[in-house]
Design a protein around this motif. Sequence first.
Motif, PDB file in Angstrom:
ATOM      1  N   PRO A 169       0.900  -1.162   0.055  1.00 12.30           N
ATOM      2  CA  PRO A 169      -0.020  -0.004  -0.088  1.00 12.30           C
ATOM      3  C   PRO A 169       0.674   1.273  -0.066  1.00 12.30           C
ATOM      4  CG  PRO A 169       0.063  -1.006   2.078  1.00 12.30           C
ATOM      5  CD  PRO A 169       0.687  -1.997   1.259  1.00 12.30           C
ATOM      6  N   ALA A 170       0.225   2.388  -0.457  1.00 14.14           N
ATOM      7  CA  ALA A 170       1.004   3.686  -0.682  1.00 14.14           C
ATOM      8  C   ALA A 170       1.276   3.995   0.786  1.00 14.14           C
ATOM      9  CB  ALA A 170       0.124   4.554  -1.533  1.00 14.14           C
ATOM     10  N   LEU A 174      10.609   9.002   3.138  1.00 17.93           N
ATOM     11  CA  LEU A 174      10.643   9.348   4.748  1.00 17.93           C
ATOM     12  C   LEU A 174      12.165   8.748   5.201  1.00 17.93           C
ATOM     13  CD1 LEU A 174       7.363   7.878   6.068  1.00 17.93           C
ATOM     14  CD2 LEU A 174       8.320  10.033   6.504  1.00 17.93           C
ATOM     15  N   VAL A 175      12.548   9.345   6.251  1.00 17.73           N
ATOM     16  CA  VAL A 175      13.904   8.955   6.770  1.00 17.73           C
ATOM     17  C   VAL A 175      13.744   9.160   8.251  1.00 17.73           C
ATOM     18  CG1 VAL A 175      16.299   9.710   6.886  1.00 17.73           C
ATOM     19  CG2 VAL A 175      15.031  10.434   4.611  1.00 17.73           C
ATOM     20  N   SER A 191      12.554   2.257   2.438  1.00 17.28           N
ATOM     21  CA  SER A 191      11.787   1.489   1.267  1.00 17.28           C
ATOM     22  C   SER A 191      10.181   1.475   1.820  1.00 17.28           C
ATOM     23  CB  SER A 191      12.437  -0.019   1.237  1.00 17.28           C
ATOM     24  OG  SER A 191      12.091  -0.602   2.410  1.00 17.28           O
ATOM     25  N   SER A 192       9.519   1.030   0.937  1.00 21.67           N
ATOM     26  CA  SER A 192       7.918   0.875   1.296  1.00 21.67           C
ATOM     27  C   SER A 192       7.989  -0.158   2.200  1.00 21.67           C
ATOM     28  CB  SER A 192       7.428   0.508  -0.066  1.00 21.67           C
ATOM     29  OG  SER A 192       7.670  -0.691  -0.455  1.00 21.67           O
ATOM     30  N   ALA A 195       7.041  -1.099   8.193  1.00 22.28           N
ATOM     31  CA  ALA A 195       7.386  -1.482   9.531  1.00 22.28           C
ATOM     32  C   ALA A 195       7.381  -0.525  10.411  1.00 22.28           C
ATOM     33  CB  ALA A 195       9.146  -2.040   9.343  1.00 22.28           C
ATOM     34  N   LEU A 196       7.868   0.831  10.141  1.00 24.61           N
ATOM     35  CA  LEU A 196       7.866   2.028  11.057  1.00 24.61           C
ATOM     36  C   LEU A 196       6.362   2.120  11.589  1.00 24.61           C
ATOM     37  CD1 LEU A 196       9.037   4.476  11.971  1.00 24.61           C
ATOM     38  CD2 LEU A 196       8.146   5.841   9.838  1.00 24.61           C
ATOM     39  N   PHE A 197       5.268   1.987  10.790  1.00 25.49           N
ATOM     40  CA  PHE A 197       4.113   2.510  11.068  1.00 25.49           C
ATOM     41  C   PHE A 197       3.658   1.202  12.070  1.00 25.49           C
ATOM     42  CE2 PHE A 197       3.477   4.637   6.620  1.00 25.49           C
ATOM     43  CZ  PHE A 197       4.228   5.541   7.177  1.00 25.49           C
TER      44      PHE A 197
END
Length: 268
Positions: free
Chosen positions: A7-8, A143-144, A202-203, A208-210
């Motif tokens: 997903p975006a 994103l970083v 990466s996507s 993983a961050l979310f």
Amino acid sequence: MGQARRPAVAEANLACAEGLPGAEGLIKEQCLGLLNQWARQVAVETARNEHWFREQPGYYEFSATKYRMIQLVLTLQQDLGVVYNPAKMSVPNGTDLSDPAFFRDASDVFLCGVLGPARKGTCASLPVLVVALGRRLGYPLRLVATKGHLFARWENPDGKERFNIEAAGQGVDFYPDDYYRSWPFPLSEREIEEEGFLRSLSSDEELALFLELRGYCLIANHRYSEALSALTLALDHRPRSMNLRRLVAHVRSLETRVGGGSDGARSI
């Protein structure tokens, strides 16, 4: 069969907020529709004010792309009323990294808050908003992550233009990578390597961050079984992260001690 499309960034972020305290009434379609509306407004304002770049190119460091990013952020702040939640502003210190109060309310760390009526966010959600809007306009934004903070990056695929975008405050700044080696917390070279700090995500790493943010929110609300499911999924996408490994082990011990409640794992 080909690999399923991830997903975006906005869709993934909103999916990870579902069912969390502070995300009640979340309707993804409405949030995505608002993002599209805001992107159109940013495009209009960018075109309308382009004479400023032609008349004062030095103010924008002779970069049309920096002009575009300034217009995007100022449209959010000045025209759409998007702000950093003042209740979450503080001088960073070591306890902030594990402060459950910061993560307890999903509206403070996910797009559902900044796209809601209050239009308030934090460094966990405002850079995601900037990236989601920029990508709708065709901008090569990434994103970083650094320790305890997110920021955005303009990164041309050909490598000809690359700069960081700090939009979680008043106005917009373009800090070099070295700035984030010491702010908001000092980084070691080992942390940069293990956690992927300062590298464009990466996507899979965005997801993983979310999922990690979801896990922190669930931990803050004592929903340990669901937190463990989210964090285990996050680790699947970031297997080198020692921070995630330690967090998964910690939550597993909490779940064993006190019980975890319902399991809210989902495939995203």
